[in-house]
Design an enzyme around this catalytic site. Structure first.
Site, PDB file in Angstrom:
ATOM      1  N   HIS A  94       3.583   6.524  -6.817  1.00  0.00           N
ATOM      2  CA  HIS A  94       2.706   7.535  -7.427  1.00  0.00           C
ATOM      3  C   HIS A  94       3.382   8.915  -7.306  1.00  0.00           C
ATOM      4  O   HIS A  94       3.488   9.664  -8.286  1.00  0.00           O
ATOM      5  CB  HIS A  94       1.341   7.525  -6.720  1.00  0.00           C
ATOM      6  CG  HIS A  94       0.291   8.323  -7.424  1.00  0.00           C
ATOM      7  ND1 HIS A  94      -0.998   8.445  -6.954  1.00  0.00           N
ATOM      8  CD2 HIS A  94       0.321   9.070  -8.562  1.00  0.00           C
ATOM      9  CE1 HIS A  94      -1.704   9.205  -7.778  1.00  0.00           C
ATOM     10  NE2 HIS A  94      -0.924   9.606  -8.751  1.00  0.00           N
ATOM     11  N   HIS A 118       0.831  -1.211   0.000  1.00  0.00           N
ATOM     12  CA  HIS A 118       0.000   0.000   0.000  1.00  0.00           C
ATOM     13  C   HIS A 118       0.869   1.268   0.000  1.00  0.00           C
ATOM     14  O   HIS A 118       0.726   2.141  -0.851  1.00  0.00           O
ATOM     15  CB  HIS A 118      -0.911  -0.038   1.244  1.00  0.00           C
ATOM     16  CG  HIS A 118      -1.868   1.094   1.342  1.00  0.00           C
ATOM     17  ND1 HIS A 118      -3.187   0.984   0.967  1.00  0.00           N
ATOM     18  CD2 HIS A 118      -1.724   2.369   1.777  1.00  0.00           C
ATOM     19  CE1 HIS A 118      -3.802   2.142   1.161  1.00  0.00           C
ATOM     20  NE2 HIS A 118      -2.930   2.998   1.668  1.00  0.00           N
ATOM     21  N   GLU A 119       1.790   1.337   0.957  1.00  0.00           N
ATOM     22  CA  GLU A 119       2.605   2.560   1.094  1.00  0.00           C
ATOM     23  C   GLU A 119       3.559   2.737  -0.092  1.00  0.00           C
ATOM     24  O   GLU A 119       3.830   3.855  -0.516  1.00  0.00           O
ATOM     25  CB  GLU A 119       3.384   2.550   2.415  1.00  0.00           C
ATOM     26  CG  GLU A 119       2.512   2.579   3.672  1.00  0.00           C
ATOM     27  CD  GLU A 119       1.487   3.702   3.713  1.00  0.00           C
ATOM     28  OE1 GLU A 119       1.681   4.736   3.042  1.00  0.00           O
ATOM     29  OE2 GLU A 119       0.466   3.545   4.413  1.00  0.00           O
ATOM     30  N   HIS A 143       1.661   4.462  -2.829  1.00  0.00           N
ATOM     31  CA  HIS A 143       1.690   5.927  -2.644  1.00  0.00           C
ATOM     32  C   HIS A 143       3.036   6.501  -3.084  1.00  0.00           C
ATOM     33  O   HIS A 143       3.111   7.497  -3.787  1.00  0.00           O
ATOM     34  CB  HIS A 143       1.503   6.284  -1.161  1.00  0.00           C
ATOM     35  CG  HIS A 143       0.101   6.162  -0.658  1.00  0.00           C
ATOM     36  ND1 HIS A 143      -0.968   6.766  -1.274  1.00  0.00           N
ATOM     37  CD2 HIS A 143      -0.408   5.534   0.439  1.00  0.00           C
ATOM     38  CE1 HIS A 143      -2.079   6.504  -0.592  1.00  0.00           C
ATOM     39  NE2 HIS A 143      -1.761   5.757   0.451  1.00  0.00           N
TER      40      HIS A 143
END
Length: 598
Positions: A394, A387-388, A391
């Site tokens: 991105h 998940h991190e 981020h």
């Protein structure tokens, strides 16, 4: 449990290297002084922002100050998060926060001053070649212009700002500090005080009476405060209506969506498409009842694990390997950058004494992103890593492909890349799982994410829409009215397979997100967009991957809805939500097949 290491005892290969942002304290102090010096130069522009050349010089200075302030702020606060009790970085964090406020105040004249120009003048500036770099900033100002008031009115609204925070502050104090819950019996029959933190643990308990007693105790307590809590939520709705009227919006919802330039059809479409797929939720509830071997499924049975705890021991090294392998559909370039992050001192891995809890990805433009973890060797931590890093990558691709002003993507887009990584990791694990028990564990883990992130948040979003509309129509939001709306929504969303206990009608009273109005829908749209991307990538391959990488590289260079549309996810249509729902249906089918074999 063994003692946590002190920060100084953490091996260097387990820590991030913040020296990549600012070399050391001396360099930080020197940059701090530079920013202070530049603030003096800003005042020279006040009252002079009328022509293209002056505006371009002012914007360039604003960028320089903002970027340096961001670097100082990020560095100081990330140092502080390494050990929250360490006084040097506590002080540095405070210093950076004060500087941020000073900078905001010093630059605050720029937008209102440019907005005081006529629409005609603004359009001329937008067409100016010397301002090409700032075209989007100026277009955005022109878009905002109808909702910006005169200087005196803006000053008055700014002063009301502190008062308008009152409903949220009062709710926070009451919910977190003043409200005390009774003792309830755990499965050993011992009396334990109910708290917010323990509530979910009670609801995960194997014994139904333990779950029921905690549930009743929780909502009985809120029920005693129903009048006060209804008045607090009412005050928040009234505040939203005041601002929307003062700023010339047609509704509070329109005002909330205007910042990200999201059409109201996106919000309405989410609710309508989820309504269309409520039979899937009802089918999942039926399956839950079967798996838990219950005659009746109650609201307090929603968090009970459907399979006995399946212990997955996954070290950090294994987690990295698995995440890297599962993201192979995104191609070599994406994984090369991911590997760079794993090896390039981006990540602060394990817990230490005083370290901030949780996980996040953060950074400043011009340096690579960073990730804070508190890794445990379990499934949850592996998903957190995926998940991190979603981020982080991105941000990496956004920064690499855009100027400072256009690199920052909106909250509407923020959860897409992170959730997509989780979807691909889950897909990989399900494909490779040979153990039916492990598979069932993964399927329920994923299905519950759909329940909580898509269905539940959409229900919250619908509740907010209904109560604001009623207030706008002049209807009173009494405690009875709020409870009745909330109860009916639960009945509609969970269906006839569920006993919708009367106590749930008070749940509206404990949801902090209702004080950040019209925000929760972004969880549901973000999750749906990510699931749609993942489905397209797995079904289509390369063309979908190219579109998705284009999305990552777009940053904030266009409006969120357009960025997604270009990449093949049109959130103004029902399609992405329908695609997400087809994935959810696939999970239910697999669970039903495994159940039939048992």
């Amino acid at each position: 449990m063994s003692q946590l290491p002190k920060r100084t005892e953490v091996p260097s290969d387990h820590r991030w290297k913040l020296e990549h942002i600012v070399e050391n304290q001396k360099a930080w102090d020197s940059e701090f002084s530079q920013v202070k010096g530049m603030l003096g130069q800003v005042t020279e522009f006040q009252g002079k922002l009328k022509d293209a050349e002056t505006i371009a010089r002012c914007f360039a200075l604003e960028d320089e100050i903002s970027l340096q302030t961001e670097r100082l702020y990020v560095y100081a606060n990330m140092r502080h998060h390494e050990d929250m009790a360490e006084p040097t970085y506590q002080a540095l964090s405070d210093k950076s926060k004060k500087l941020s406020v000073q900078v905001s105040e010093a630059l605050s004249f720029i937008t209102p001053e440019i907005l005081s120009l006529s629409e005609e003048q603004l359009k001329k500036l937008i067409a100016e070649p010397s301002l090409a770099k700032y075209k989007r900033t100026l277009e955005e100002m022109l878009r905002q212009k109808p909702h910006v008031l005169s200087k005196d009115e803006e000053s008055l609204l700014a002063q009301v700002g502190n008062v308008s925070q009152a409903p949220g502050t009062i709710f926070g104090m009451m919910n977190n500090a003043d409200m005390k819950f009774p003792k309830v019996k755990n499965e050993q029959g011992e009396e334990v005080e109910l708290t917010h933190g323990r509530y979910i643990q009670f609801l995960e308990n194997r014994k139904q009476e333990v779950r029921r007693d905690a549930f009743k105790a929780m909502y009985d307590t809120y029920g005693k405060w129903r009048n006060t809590l209804a008045a607090t939520l009412n005050a928040n709705v009234t505040k939203n209506l005041f601002y929307s009227k003062a700023r010339h919006y047609d509704s509070a919802l329109e005002m909330a969506l205007f910042g990200d330039n999201i059409p109201q059809s996106v919000y309405d479409n989410l609710i309508a498409t989820i309504h269309e797929h409520l039979p899937l939720m009802h089918r999942y509830m039926n399956l839950r009842k079967k798996l838990l071997k219950l005659d009746e499924l109650h609201m307090y049975d929603l968090f009970t694990p459907l399979v006995d705890e399946f212990d997955m021991d996954i070290t950090y090294e294994e987690a990295k390997k698995k995440v890297y392998e599962s993201l192979s559909p995104l191609g070599d370039n994406y994984r090369k950058t991911l590997q760079e992050g794993f090896e390039g001192d981006w990540i602060d891995i394990y817990e230490n004494e005083g370290k901030r809890s949780g996980a996040y990805s953060w950074g400043a433009y011009g340096t690579h992103p960073y990730v804070l973890l508190n890794h445990n060797d379990n499934l949850n931590s592996m998903f957190t890593l995926a998940h991190e890093m979603g981020h982080a990558l991105h941000s990496y691709f956004s920064d690499e492909n855009n100027d400072y002003r256009e690199a920052q993507y909106t909250i509407f887009l923020a959860e897409v890349a992170s959730t997509l990584n989780e979807a691909l990791l889950m897909n990989n694990m399900l494909e490779n799982s040979k153990d039916p028990k492990e598979k069932m564990y993964l399927l329920t883990y994923y299905a519950d994410q759909f329940r909580t992130t898509v269905f539940r948040q959409t229900m919250f979003a619908e509740f907010e829409k209904i109560i604001h509309k009623k207030a706008e129509d002049g209807e009173a939001l009494t405690p009875q009215e709020l409870s009745s709306i909330y109860y009916d929504l639960n009945k509609q969303y969970y269906g006839d397979e569920m006993v919708v206990d009367k106590d749930i009608e008070m749940e509206w009273a404990r949801i902090p997100h209702f004080y950040t109005s019209f925000y929760v829908y972004k969880y549901a749209t973000g999750f749906s967009a990510a699931t749609s991307f993942a489905k397209q990538i797995l079904d289509e391959g390369q063309p979908a991957v190219e579109r998705y990488l284009g999305f990552l590289k777009s940053g904030g260079s266009d409006y969120s809805i357009n960025i997604l549309k270009k990449a093949g996810v049109d959130m103004s249509s029902p399609e992405p939500i329908r695609q997400a729902m087809s994935v959810f249906e696939g999970l239910i089918e697999q669970m039903e097949q495994l159940t039939a074999k048992q």
